[in-house]
Scaffold this motif. Structure first.
Motif, mmCIF file in Angstrom:
data_model
loop_
_atom_site.group_PDB
_atom_site.id
_atom_site.type_symbol
_atom_site.label_atom_id
_atom_site.label_comp_id
_atom_site.label_asym_id
_atom_site.label_seq_id
_atom_site.Cartn_x
_atom_site.Cartn_y
_atom_site.Cartn_z
ATOM 1 N N THR A 100 17.931 3.369 73.246
ATOM 2 C CA THR A 100 18.396 2.184 74.106
ATOM 3 C C THR A 100 19.602 2.076 74.734
ATOM 4 O O THR A 100 20.145 1.766 75.709
ATOM 5 C CB THR A 100 18.246 0.826 73.240
ATOM 6 N N GLY B 78 17.124 -1.725 68.623
ATOM 7 C CA GLY B 78 16.122 -0.835 69.550
ATOM 8 C C GLY B 78 16.022 -1.803 70.971
ATOM 9 O O GLY B 78 16.718 -2.654 71.291
ATOM 10 N N ARG C 133 8.576 1.175 73.302
ATOM 11 C CA ARG C 133 9.211 0.709 72.538
ATOM 12 C C ARG C 133 10.278 1.811 72.363
ATOM 13 O O ARG C 133 10.359 2.984 72.253
ATOM 14 C CB ARG C 133 8.600 0.522 70.895
ATOM 15 N N SER D 13 13.900 3.348 70.466
ATOM 16 C CA SER D 13 14.775 3.197 69.133
ATOM 17 C C SER D 13 16.312 2.641 69.689
ATOM 18 O O SER D 13 16.520 2.551 71.026
ATOM 19 C CB SER D 13 15.198 4.500 68.554
ATOM 20 N N ALA D 14 17.177 2.248 68.773
ATOM 21 C CA ALA D 14 18.489 1.851 69.040
ATOM 22 C C ALA D 14 19.344 3.167 69.936
ATOM 23 O O ALA D 14 19.820 2.669 71.007
ATOM 24 C CB ALA D 14 19.293 1.642 68.024
#
Ligand SMILES: Cc1cc2nc3c(=O)[nH]c(=O)nc-3n(C[C@H](O)[C@H](O)[C@H](O)COP(=O)(O)OP(=O)(O)OC[C@H]3O[C@@H](n4cnc5c(N)ncnc54)[C@H](O)[C@@H]3O)c2cc1C
Length: 526
Positions: free
Chosen positions: A164, A178, A158, A160-161
């Motif tokens: 990304t 994200g 995963r 984070s924004a």
């Protein structure tokens, strides 16, 4: 990694070899063991499988290596995630296994691990994000079950924004929650994979003949026409494999296909703001459909793809409708900060999926038809291998050759291709140590130093043939001398992909014509 026969010219294809081998076939009293019709990934794979089992092989294509669907793919060697989502576990696992074979054994030079980000924009509901994350985790389990090392394909993560946006600065930051990062196999180029398979088959003794069209087939051979001279000849064979993809039904009347068109755009990477990763952009309003952004490492990015049933006859080269272009630009626009316009599209290409008609209702979506491959024997004994995908070409070939060996009682060894490196393949350490530009190593593998040497010996060959693209005249000369290129289209549209942008193709024509001066005069075979 065991070695492929590498006497310098055993794998080299060219006009002189083609002429000699066609003449041998015309004079031959004895049939070849296997005649393969079609030299896309599937047919080239069948030729390699059969030749490496010790069978005599002739393989023909009406046009060129990779003339058909095999050059219009997304260039992914993928782990079959979408088949997992539709419950086709066996198809998914087969893809994952074949991806590992290509990346770790047979073509590590041509397939690299490509990161992809699925941006969690306001248009992706949380429920869909959770589903997508579960899918990526399942894909990683599939990788592990196929015994592909995590070092080859890292696991999903995963983001984070901020992370990304670091990887994909062109995304719209507003509302971005994200991203989901995952990895898959990406080909340097699909047509180059086919060339490598075909040349490896030639190194094992297969006669690989382009510009030879099969006019009619049966289980004992084919009537073919040399498309360069118009002459016809019979090729006699103990077994015949029809690997003509979307054209399979034209040679075997009992085969019914429902081709579906997939379109990609070609964009210059600047237009997307320096993307360091691929993207899976969800199609707004659909939970399991994505548009892929595919950076190519040559200043171009492909964006695809559509899935539309084809109406009417199968064309040689499918046209791209404006509606497909509009659809892809709209989905891109749903995620990018600065939407792209029609004028940003430098080129576009479409391919036809050879999907088997499973007898469902005419209204069934082509995207729902199975990507499973099939080996079908017609009443006259012709074996057709169709469906599947680029990723699984090797397995398709194995199944087809197993079928003809059993049906015709041919004396053949076991399938060897899962451990047979393609021309140019070597272990990562060996590839890393090669004294040649990295770009050439990714396209030519162990042959990169020889391609580079042409440019060193003649600086005129070292210059890019089109400003802004890295392809050099040395690559065109190499394609004529060793990769069976016979005309400008072979050079610009298949051995290199300059032709995907029409303006670049025009600019490269003179260089292609110059390289073709290497060809022997028609009446004086070398
Ligand atoms: C848009 C799109 C994207 C795709 N993306 C991917 C992807 O990313 N990864 C993946 O694994 N798969 C992908 N696929 C699937 C994959 O590209 C195809 O399944 C595969 O390329 C089919 O190869 P083939 O050799 O069976 O057919 P083809 O490549 O079409 O080869 C058939 C050959 O037969 C020749 N031929 C036809 N008639 C005759 C005749 N009478 N005599 C002699 N020769 C003849 C043609 O010239 C042609 O070269 C994609 C497909 C499409 C359409």
């Amino acid at each position: 990694m065991s070695a492929t026969p590498r006497t310098p010219h055993a794998s080299s294809l060219g006009a002189a070899r083609r002429g000699r081998e066609l003449a041998e076939l015309a004079d031959a009293a004895a049939p070849v063991d296997v005649l393969v019709v079609g030299l896309g990934a599937t047919g080239a794979g069948v030729a390699l499988d059969a030749a490496s089992r010790g069978l005599t092989v002739a393989a023909v294509d009406a046009h060129d290596l990779a003339f058909g669907t095999s050059r219009w793919s997304s260039k992914l060697i993928h782990g079959g995630l979408r088949y997992l989502a539709s419950g086709q576990l066996d198809v998914a696992r087969e893809s994952a296994v074949e991806r590992g074979v290509l990346m770790e054994r047979t073509a590590p030079h041509l397939v690299h691990a490509q990161p992809f980000v699925l941006p969690l924009t306001p248009l992706v509901p949380r429920r869909n994000a959770t589903l997508a994350w579960s899918g990526l985790r399942a894909g990683d389990l599939l990788r592990a079950s196929a015994r592909t090392a995590r070092a080859t394909l890292p696991g999903p993560r995963r983001l984070s924004a901020v992370e990304t946006l670091e990887l994909a600065p062109g995304l719209r930051p507003y509302g971005l929650r994200g991203g989901l990062l995952s990895w898959d196999g990406q080909l340097a180029d699909d047509a180059r994979l086919v060339t490598a398979i075909a040349r490896t088959a030639a190194a094992h003794g297969a006669r690989v003949l382009t510009r030879v069209r099969a006019l009619t087939l049966d289980g004992t051979g084919a009537l073919v026409r040399d498309e360069l001279t118009g002459e016809q000849l019979e090729i006699k064979a103990r077994a015949v494999v029809n690997a003509t993809g979307v054209w399979a039904g034209t040679l075997a009347g009992d085969i019914r296909l429902r081709p579906s068109r997939g379109t990609h755009l070609v964009l210059r990477s600047e237009a997307l703001g320096g993307m360091r990763t691929g993207l899976h952009i969800p199609v707004p309003g659909e939970s399991d459909r994505f548009v892929l952004v595919l950076p190519q490492g040559d200043g171009r990015v492909y964006v695809g793809l559509t899935d539309e049933p084809l109406d009417g006859p199968v064309p040689d080269v499918p046209k791209v409708p404006e509606t497909d272009i509009g659809f892809l630009l709209d989905v891109l626009g749903s995620a990018l900060d600065v939407p792209l316009r029609r004028g940003d599209v430098a080129g576009a290409f479409a391919g036809l999926r050879p999907l088997l008609d499973s007898g469902g209702a005419d209204g069934d979506r082509t995207s729902d038809l199975s990507r499973r491959h099939a080996v079908l024997t017609s009443p006259d004994g012709v074996v057709t291998v169709v469906g599947g995908k680029l990723t699984t070409y090797r397995r398709m070939a194995q199944d087809a050759v197993d079928a003809v060996v059993a049906a015709r009682g041919l004396s053949a060894g076991p399938c060897r291709t899962a451990r047979l490196p393609l021309v140019g393949a070597a272990a990562p350490g060996t590839l890393a140590a090669l004294d040649a530009p990295r770009r050439l190593v990714r396209r030519y593998g162990t042959e990169a130093p020889a391609v580079h040497a042409l440019a060193v010996a003649d600086p005129g060959l070292g210059r890019p043939v089109v400003p802004g693209l890295a392809v050099t005249a040395a690559e065109l000369v190499w394609a004529v001398r060793h990769e069976g290129a016979l005309d400008e289209a072979d050079l610009l549209d298949r051995r290199t992909r300059i032709g995907l942008v029409p303006a670049d193709r025009d600019a490269a024509l003179a260089a292609a014509r110059e390289a073709l001066r290497e060809l022997p005069a028609p009446s004086s075979p070398r």
